[in-house]
Design a protein around this motif. Structure first.
Motif, short mmCIF file in Angstrom:
data_model
loop_
_atom_site.label_atom_id
_atom_site.label_comp_id
_atom_site.label_asym_id
_atom_site.label_seq_id
_atom_site.Cartn_x
_atom_site.Cartn_y
_atom_site.Cartn_z
N SER A 28 0.81 -1.22 0.00
CA SER A 28 0.00 0.00 0.00
C SER A 28 0.85 1.27 0.00
O SER A 28 0.56 2.22 -0.73
CB SER A 28 -0.94 0.03 1.20
N HIS A 29 1.89 1.30 0.81
CA HIS A 29 2.73 2.49 0.89
C HIS A 29 3.36 2.80 -0.47
O HIS A 29 3.37 3.95 -0.92
CB HIS A 29 3.81 2.27 1.94
N LYS A 30 3.88 1.79 -1.12
CA LYS A 30 4.50 1.98 -2.43
C LYS A 30 3.48 2.43 -3.46
O LYS A 30 3.77 3.29 -4.29
CB LYS A 30 5.19 0.71 -2.89
N VAL A 31 2.28 1.87 -3.40
CA VAL A 31 1.23 2.24 -4.35
C VAL A 31 0.91 3.73 -4.23
O VAL A 31 0.81 4.43 -5.23
CB VAL A 31 -0.04 1.38 -4.12
N PHE A 32 0.79 4.22 -2.99
CA PHE A 32 0.50 5.64 -2.80
C PHE A 32 1.67 6.51 -3.25
O PHE A 32 1.46 7.57 -3.84
CB PHE A 32 0.13 5.93 -1.35
N ASP A 33 2.88 6.09 -2.98
CA ASP A 33 4.05 6.84 -3.45
C ASP A 33 4.09 6.90 -4.97
O ASP A 33 4.34 7.96 -5.57
CB ASP A 33 5.34 6.22 -2.92
N ASP A 34 3.82 5.76 -5.61
CA ASP A 34 3.81 5.72 -7.07
C ASP A 34 2.69 6.58 -7.65
O ASP A 34 2.88 7.28 -8.66
CB ASP A 34 3.67 4.28 -7.57
N ALA A 35 1.52 6.53 -7.01
CA ALA A 35 0.39 7.34 -7.49
C ALA A 35 0.70 8.83 -7.36
O ALA A 35 0.40 9.61 -8.27
CB ALA A 35 -0.87 6.99 -6.70
N HIS A 36 1.33 9.21 -6.26
CA HIS A 36 1.69 10.62 -6.07
C HIS A 36 2.69 11.07 -7.14
O HIS A 36 2.55 12.16 -7.72
CB HIS A 36 2.26 10.83 -4.67
N SER A 37 3.67 10.23 -7.40
CA SER A 37 4.65 10.55 -8.44
C SER A 37 3.98 10.71 -9.80
O SER A 37 4.31 11.62 -10.57
CB SER A 37 5.72 9.46 -8.52
N ARG A 38 3.03 9.85 -10.09
CA ARG A 38 2.32 9.91 -11.36
C ARG A 38 1.49 11.20 -11.46
O ARG A 38 1.47 11.85 -12.51
CB ARG A 38 1.44 8.69 -11.55
#
Length: 65
Positions: A28-38
């Motif tokens: 979950s943490h990585k998903v949110f970080d990736d979404a923010h970067s996108r």
């Protein structure tokens, strides 16, 4: 409620359910970080205010977990 809002609500509910699943919680943490970067990249919303609003809402979704 508009059809578009109903679709957004359904996708949001699906996302939260998936991320709350025990098997998915470790990513979950990585998903949110990736979404923010996108969101902040050229693939995200077009303007600064749109990017900020999307990032703020993403933060809200993260608090639901």
């Amino acid at each position: 409620m508009s059809q578009q809002q109903a679709q957004i609500d359904a996708v949001e509910s699906l996302l939260i359910a998936l991320l709350k699943n025990n098997q998915m919680s470790f990513v979950s943490h990585k998903v949110f970080d990736d979404a923010h970067s996108r969101i902040m990249s050229e693939d995200g919303p077009p303007g600064t205010s749109e990017k900020t609003a999307a990032a703020d809402y993403l933060g809200h979704l993260k608090t639901l977990l």
